[in-house]
Design a protein around this motif. Structure first.
Motif, PDB file in Angstrom:
ATOM      1  N   TRP B 202       0.833  -1.198   0.000  1.00 40.94           N
ATOM      2  CA  TRP B 202       0.000   0.000   0.000  1.00 40.94           C
ATOM      3  C   TRP B 202       0.874   1.258   0.000  1.00 40.94           C
ATOM      4  N   ARG B 205       2.877   1.652  -3.300  1.00 42.61           N
ATOM      5  CA  ARG B 205       2.097   2.048  -4.465  1.00 42.61           C
ATOM      6  C   ARG B 205       1.506   3.431  -4.324  1.00 42.61           C
ATOM      7  N   SER B 206       1.269   3.883  -3.093  1.00 42.56           N
ATOM      8  CA  SER B 206       0.745   5.246  -3.014  1.00 42.56           C
ATOM      9  C   SER B 206       1.868   6.260  -3.220  1.00 42.56           C
ATOM     10  N   ILE B 212       0.252   1.308  -9.686  1.00 46.46           N
ATOM     11  CA  ILE B 212      -1.121   0.946  -9.317  1.00 46.46           C
ATOM     12  C   ILE B 212      -1.748   0.065 -10.394  1.00 46.46           C
TER      13      ILE B 212
END
Lengths: 241, 215
Positions: B202, B205-206, B212
């Protein structure tokens, strides 16, 4: 009795995916659709049911400390267990090839649904893991080894079926963009694994002796439930006819 | 450095972040999760994989022109199995306790998808030196995740790091425990490994939107 116990234990308590994280790679990669998940799951059950008993024989009569005693007393002191990795993986790789050839020859329709998954399976950790756990848990008889293989296979099948179904549904929910795909699958699997931990008390109920009685009852109950469902299924099928 | 060209350095550093074997390529997850309850086991596992993958990549790359493509999987399995047996015997000889904690997971390096994946994707088509760098790089990326997960699970789960009581002593109520801190025993259970890796994915990817996935 011990067959049933081992069977349920390997499906629910020592579930390949949720308790030991074996076969995670294909579990994550092939769980986007239920139909493919079912194909791979069936192939895993099949291969585990073949390779675990086979490797049990190999372990018992060739690899274990003193296993070569059947050749004569002078061989009784040999311990070839350091070779077990290479022997197990060779058995698995050859069996997978063999199964693929046989299935292709005799049942083309089964081959079409299973075939593409079979080569994937040779490097599925769940298969080698099944054999290695069989060795380290010292499963005593060939029959139990078969039960263990089938049970772990069914456990893996259930796991991949469940996650595939969830992933098909989750497409319609709004997952945070960064979690989409892999991230959310990891977290769901974690939650499912927590759920599966509650099966832990089903057979053992702790290690104390007095707890053994309810454990047996639980198994019997399980059987009864199974019988009930069988009856229901039978009724339904007769109704359908 | 004349030894490492720019391309070679990329082979080493790419797998650490944007092409990480665990979080991006989804390889080698099986063993990554089961043994990360303590930092020491994670480090030993990472080093073992680095040894097997680095050396295995070189061996496969040296043989890449003579392996018939039909039986390459079996050849690869035999090479890995031989290397893993070496690791297993070394561990049993010098770190017996640890080899008991790792139990079957040392053997499972054989079917660790990261190894077959790199053999297939890289070593079969590249020179030994480049394959070696690729192997070390990918094993390092794998080890990095292992160490991060092991760090958090051991710190939050048992309040220790590599066995040292960094947060104070829970029985004598010293350090953090004096003000009512409790260990989160849940972190030691295996499902939390999955959730920790999920959170790492998480965060990664952020920070890097290009990674994403489509739903």
């Amino acid at each position: 009795m011990e067959h049933i116990e081992l069977f349920f234990k390997s499906i629910f308590i020592d579930n390949m995916v949720f308790a030991t994280f074996l076969g995670m790679c294909s579990y994550l990669a092939v769980s986007k659709k239920v139909t493919t998940a079912v194909g791979l799951g069936a192939a895993v059950i099949f291969v585990l049911a073949v390779t675990v008993p086979l490797n049990w024989l190999l372990d018992q009569y060739i690899l274990k400390d003193g296993a070569l005693a059947w050749l004569g007393p002078e061989f009784a002191s040999y311990d070839l267990s350091f070779l077990s990795f290479i022997m197990f993986i060779a058995t698995i790789a050859t069996m997978v090839q063999l199964v693929e050839i046989i299935v292709e020859k005799f049942s083309p329709s089964l081959y079409n649904s299973l075939g593409i998954f079979l080569p994937l399976i040779a490097v599925n950790c769940a298969i080698l893991g099944g054999s290695l756990f069989m060795q380290s848990r010292e499963i005593p008889t060939l029959g139990l080894a078969l039960t263990y293989g089938v049970g772990s296979g069914i456990g893996w099948f259930l796991a991949i079926l469940a996650i595939a179904a969830i992933r098909e549904k989750i497409r319609y929910s709004s997952v945070p963009p960064a979690l989409r795909g892999l991230g959310i699958t990891f977290i769901i699997t974690g939650l499912m694994a927590i759920g599966f931990m509650s099966f832990g008390g089903m057979l053992t109920g702790g290690d104390e002796k007095p707890a053994e009685k309810p454990a047996v009852e639980a198994v019997i109950k399980k059987q009864e439930i199974k019988k009930d469902t069988k009856e229901i299924v039978a009724k339904n099928t007769t109704l359908n006819e | 450095m004349g030894l490492l060209s720019k391309k070679d350095t990329a082979l080493l550093t790419d797998p650490l972040a944007d092409n990480n074997p665990i979080t991006i390529q989804v390889l080698g997850i099986c063993s990554a999760l089961a043994i990360t309850a303590e930092l020491k086991a994670s480090i030993v596992m990472a080093v073992s994989v680095m040894f097997v993958l680095g050396l295995g990549n070189v061996v496969i790359s040296l043989m890449r022109n003579i392996i018939p493509s039909k039986i390459r999987i079996i050849v690869q399995l035999v090479v890995v199995a031989a290397l893993v047996i070496i690791v297993d015997l070394v561990l049993k000889a010098f770190a017996y306790e640890l080899s008991k904690t790792l139990s079957v997971f040392v053997g499972l390096i054989i079917t660790n998808c990261i190894i077959m994946g790199r053999f297939e994707a890289f070593a079969l088509g590249n020179s030994p030196w480049r394959s070696f760098l690729d192997g070390i790089g990918n094993a390092a990326g794998y080890g990095l995740i292992l160490v991060i997960v092991g760090f958090f699970r051991e710190l939050l789960g048992s309040g220790t790091l590599l066995g040292f009581k960094v947060l104070g002593d829970p029985i004598e109520k010293s350090g953090l425990y004096a003000i009512g801190y409790e260990n989160n025993g849940f972190m030691l259970l295996s499902p939390m490994a999955l959730i920790v890796v999920g959170i790492i994915i998480w965060i990664q990817r952020s920070r890097n939107k290009a990674l994403i996935e489509e739903n």
